[in-house]
Scaffold this active site. Sequence first.
Site, PDB file in Angstrom:
ATOM      1  N   GLU A 125       0.875  -1.188   0.000  1.00 24.95           N
ATOM      2  CA  GLU A 125       0.000   0.000   0.000  1.00 24.95           C
ATOM      3  C   GLU A 125       0.909   1.235   0.000  1.00 24.95           C
ATOM      4  OE1 GLU A 125      -3.554  -2.067   2.638  1.00 24.95           O
ATOM      5  OE2 GLU A 125      -1.872  -1.108   3.654  1.00 24.95           O
ATOM      6  N   ASP A 154       0.086   0.096  10.687  1.00 25.69           N
ATOM      7  CA  ASP A 154       0.401  -1.164  11.359  1.00 25.69           C
ATOM      8  C   ASP A 154       1.717  -1.767  10.883  1.00 25.69           C
ATOM      9  OD1 ASP A 154      -1.220  -1.806  13.471  1.00 25.69           O
ATOM     10  OD2 ASP A 154      -2.030  -3.612  12.548  1.00 25.69           O
ATOM     11  N   LYS A 308      -6.259  -6.007  11.806  1.00 20.96           N
ATOM     12  CA  LYS A 308      -6.961  -4.725  11.649  1.00 20.96           C
ATOM     13  C   LYS A 308      -7.856  -4.416  12.845  1.00 20.96           C
ATOM     14  CE  LYS A 308      -9.964  -2.221   8.415  1.00 20.96           C
ATOM     15  NZ  LYS A 308     -10.726  -2.326   7.141  1.00 20.96           N
ATOM     16  N   ASP A 332     -10.484   1.974   4.392  1.00 19.46           N
ATOM     17  CA  ASP A 332      -9.225   1.395   3.965  1.00 19.46           C
ATOM     18  C   ASP A 332      -8.358   2.490   3.373  1.00 19.46           C
ATOM     19  OD1 ASP A 332      -9.989  -1.110   4.773  1.00 19.46           O
ATOM     20  OD2 ASP A 332     -10.715  -1.735   2.804  1.00 19.46           O
ATOM     21  N   ASP A 472     -14.830  -7.334  10.845  1.00 20.72           N
ATOM     22  CA  ASP A 472     -15.904  -6.381  10.614  1.00 20.72           C
ATOM     23  C   ASP A 472     -17.271  -7.054  10.644  1.00 20.72           C
ATOM     24  OD1 ASP A 472     -15.329  -7.823   8.326  1.00 20.72           O
ATOM     25  OD2 ASP A 472     -14.624  -6.101   7.192  1.00 20.72           O
TER      26      ASP A 472
END
Length: 764
Positions: A125, A154, A308, A332, A472
């Site tokens: 990312e 993270d 997460k 995100d 989630d």
Amino acid sequence: MGTNTPTNEKPPTAAAKSYTPLFETNRRSTKSQLLNKLFAATVLLGICSIWFYRFTHPAPTTHRWVWVGALFAEIWFGLYWVLTQAGRWDPVFRSTHKDRLAAAHPDRSLPRVDVFVCTADHTIEPPILVVNTVLSLVAYDYPPDKLAVYLSDDGASEFTLYAMLEAARFAGSWVGFCRRFDVEPRSPEAYFAAAAGEKSEGGGGGGGWEEELVAVKKQYEEMKDRIESATQMGRIPEDALLQHKEAFSHWDGNNKYSWRRDHPTILHILIDGRNPPPADGVNGSSLHLPTLVYLAREKRPQHHHNFKAGAMNALIRVSSKISNAPILLNLDCDMYSNDPSTLRDALCFFMDDRKNHDVAFLQLPQMFDNVTKNDIYGSSLLVISRVEFPGLDSFGGPMYIGSGCFHRRDVLCGRDFDPNGSKLDWTNYGRDHEHTVEQLEREAKPLADIASDHNTLWGTEMGLKYGCPVEDVITGLSIQCKGWKSMYFDPKREAFLGKAPTTWPQTLVQHKRWSEGDFQIVLSRFSPAWYASGRISIGLQMMYLCYCLWAPNCLAVLYYSIIPSLCLLKGIPLFPQISSPWVLPFAYAVAAKYLYSLAEFLCSGGTILGWWNEQRTWLYKRTCSYLFAFVDTILKTMGFGESGFVITAKVADEDVARRYDKEIMEFGVSSPMFNILATIAMLNLFSLSGVVVRCLVAKDGVGVRVVFDDMGLQLLLCGALVLINWPLYHAVFFRKDKGRMPGSVTATALVSALVVCTSFVFLY
């Protein structure tokens, strides 16, 4: 699919005449709903007729097992289809009235909002991607003293921190430009790309827009070059190290690889948006900007960090000290804001005087800005977003899908539902205006330490749930089981846009992770089958099971993708003769299902070729992604291995991107998943070729007529499987680029398919 009509509401009483709703709920017309339910009833009749045929027409003893296998597959298909109908039974569609919100609640009385962005690996990312997401959020059309943006890193990457420092410096120029010219979208990369293609909004060329556009774009490109150069060279520029010596001191002398899993909490408030700055700033620095915070929570190898979910819970705790907003939005790192008014849309649901008391969270759809015209990997999830989630909304609300979701802080922190006293009161959320930035950092930092999370209620009774890759979904389910509701809002202009997978490996791994996590929920104590029984509506329970049972779908689909074709090659009929009236239930159920699926896809904004690509994705993920998810989950349940979290890559090299834009499918790497896909494709090609050869060498037309009459449905099924696999055959036999199927996979598939076909024909 029918027109929408407002829901019928009772005439207001005298005491309620002053009430003005901030959002509306519409449903399909009564006629449309009736036709849809009648159609579903006819399909169900066809399914039951198929089951009746299987039970009343026993197979010969010589191939009874293939007949029984077909029966079990068809029972599964039928029952699973029944589950999917819950999402189509009574969909609701919501719209907001931001003008009424503005009239009832001026900016000074709006509640604060904390936005959480999560990233985990700067190599997958890229920091510049994260920067664009953060800048689009900082530029929201919302009072800056009531908005705070938090980034959870993270991966504890110095390059991500450097990118955030650069973003904080550029934010004044960018936000000032956005406010002066009301531009959309407010991700710099997306806006400049749209401006080049004349697809952006705002500006208009007047009032110095062109001059400022050139200037701010130049600043952005310079910032982008600095960030990407630092990442590529693997070191932070010396001037940045000197200017932010304390910030980068954490990385001095540490091993960069072990550091990600073993480091203290790193917390920096990059922009303090509590109060307006002095009016004599330069280059936009006098603008009042929202609060911007960088956080890398503490990690130690001896403590599980819970992926997460752990990052989100750390953000909830830290933000409670710094900004303490009653409304939370999590995204995100690739989901940039595409509409600067999204926060005001969301508040229409949370601030409605009569309908907000039981709303725990508001889910918006995940959309993507890089999906090709015909969506070659089926990444847009159009039917889920436009059909099924509105259907869930009518049964008590959609599930929480991890991004693009607004939460009430008190609910996430474990507040119980009270039908008489659960209304949101944002006036109770105070904010610290007395402490300095340094004091806030010092007091908030321990809240991201392991001691604040380990052996506490976090992850069980508070925050996001631990112990599942899809934290989630399980979190949303547990909230709804307490009596809370959720709502779904699909705005006309997409609220958030992200990056869809651009290769088959990315797509299949992503679906493997989703389906594996969902299947783990079914086997856990939070299973919708028993944990949710009596706590949520039956319709919502059915749809949870529909998604949580993705993985077991592999068994029935694998059977139908392999055995009927082998039986066709052997000459064993599995379905009624074409001349038999029993062929009608099979033909109607299949035709009705797929024609309705096509209509849904087109009404959701897709194309015919896009629907065909969606069917290929449907097949591939069920025959390999779901298979690996099913096997891995069973093994983990038996104690072999533990759950992990796989990050989907957000970037592709230039050759891959070029092929993706041309809608050329990307294989390119050796993978067990490709071994399975290619073997099944070759098996069907061999089976179809064998039947064609048999017909060609027949001395008269009788044998051909027998094949078409006795095994016509099998021939159609095998032909459809060959046709849908054409891109795979092309990648195996004809392509020369790097995206072709690897030779090792091709060889393995050819040999495996040939062995299976030969063994079945001669040994069975």
